[in-house]
Design an enzyme around this catalytic site. Structure first.
Site, PDB file in Angstrom:
ATOM      1  N   HIS A  94       0.853  -1.193   0.000  1.00 60.54           N
ATOM      2  CA  HIS A  94       0.000   0.000   0.000  1.00 60.54           C
ATOM      3  C   HIS A  94       0.891   1.247   0.000  1.00 60.54           C
ATOM      4  CE1 HIS A  94      -2.818   3.062   1.277  1.00 60.54           C
ATOM      5  NE2 HIS A  94      -3.785   2.252   0.901  1.00 60.54           N
ATOM      6  N   GLY A 169      -7.636   9.150   0.169  1.00 64.06           N
ATOM      7  CA  GLY A 169      -8.030   9.944   1.327  1.00 64.06           C
ATOM      8  C   GLY A 169      -8.162  11.434   1.049  1.00 64.06           C
TER       9      GLY A 169
HETATM   10  P1  PGA Z   1      -9.575   5.983   0.542  1.00 58.83           P
HETATM   11  O1  PGA Z   1      -8.403   4.896   0.732  1.00 58.83           O
HETATM   12  O2  PGA Z   1     -10.764   5.238  -0.016  1.00 58.83           O
HETATM   13  O3  PGA Z   1      -9.829   6.512   1.922  1.00 58.83           O
HETATM   14  O4  PGA Z   1      -9.089   7.004  -0.406  1.00 58.83           O
HETATM   15  C1  PGA Z   1      -8.201   3.886  -0.209  1.00 58.83           C
HETATM   16  C2  PGA Z   1      -6.987   3.080   0.171  1.00 58.83           C
HETATM   17  O5  PGA Z   1      -5.995   3.677   0.609  1.00 58.83           O
HETATM   18  O6  PGA Z   1      -6.979   1.842   0.053  1.00 58.83           O
END
Ligand code: PGA
Length: 243
Positions: A94, A169
């Protein structure tokens, strides 16, 4: 070939024992069995608790695993430990781990191999930064990250998550067309002859409002959902966007 879609929730460093009843709230919000695979990746502390009381259709996964099988690695969690508490998947590489822990493609590949060795499906994450997108390098960066992070395996033993770093995010999402183009490029770069079986999911601010248009794209095989997976109603609506 039709690939069954996968909607995965990545809780990141969120969730306490009081959240163990999430599967019940999610089931209530859905009202019926989902039409796709649904995976939840809570923090490790919650895995056994959630595994003990969840519907069969809800799959469990880890958010990371060690590249080693066992031994003197304080604080790390092995893929076998995740399998032992009921996981079938584990996220590796990630972008938050690549950034916060300096994880390289080489390390991500070693983690993916460790996952496969323990019988887990690795979800290998790749994605470009905003600078890389704005300078027109996104596809080259993502494809090279993908190839360098990839263990040798059959396409149906692994999942790829395309997560543009600038979309995670932030509330900014790749357009369905841009995401589709990147998924197509990733599939085209798959080294085996079974690329049609490779599931490539999109992540980065997926929410109930944008999920359907993303999930309709021919090479978008699901979603990796962060923030919206913490709310059972929102996560359920994303799952219901799979037609
Ligand atoms: P998000 O995160 O949906 O909050 O943008 C996705 C992720 O990091 O897997």
């Amino acid at each position: 070939m039709t690939r069954r879609k996968l909607v995965a929730g990545n809780w990141k460093m969120n969730g306490l024992v009081k959240d163990r009843d999430f599967p019940k709230a999610l089931s209530d919000a859905l009202g019926e069995e989902p039409r796709c695979d649904v995976l939840l990746c809570p923090p490790v502390t919650l895995l056994p608790l959630i595994a003990a009381d969840k519907p069969d259709w809800l799959l469990l996964g880890g958010q990371d695993c060690a590249p080693q099988a066992s031994g003197a690695h304080t604080g790390d969690v092995s893929a076998a430990m995740l399998a032992d508490v009921g996981c079938m998947h584990v996220i590796v590489g990630h972008s938050e781990r690549r950034a916060d822990h300096g994880e390289t493609n080489q390390l991500v590949k070693a983690k993916a191999i460790a996952a496969l060795d323990a019988g887990l499906r690795p979800i290998v994450c790749v994605g470009e930064t905003l600078d890389e997108r704005e300078s027109g390098e996104a596809e080259a960066v993502v494809v090279s990250q993908f190839l360098a992070s990839l263990p040798e395996c059959a396409a149906d033993k692994i999942v790829i998550a395309y997560e543009p770093v600038w979309a995670i995010g932030t509330g900014r999402t790749a357009t369905p067309e841009d995401a589709q183009a990147m998924h197509d490029a990733i599939r085209a770069a798959w080294p085996g002859d079974d690329a049609a079986a490779l599931r490539i999911v999109y992540g980065g601010s997926m929410n109930p409002g944008n999920a359907e248009s993303l999930l309709q794209q021919s090479d978008i095989d699901g979603g990796l959902v962060g923030g919206a997976s913490l709310k059972p109603q929102d996560f359920a609506r994303i799952i219901q966007s799979v037609r």
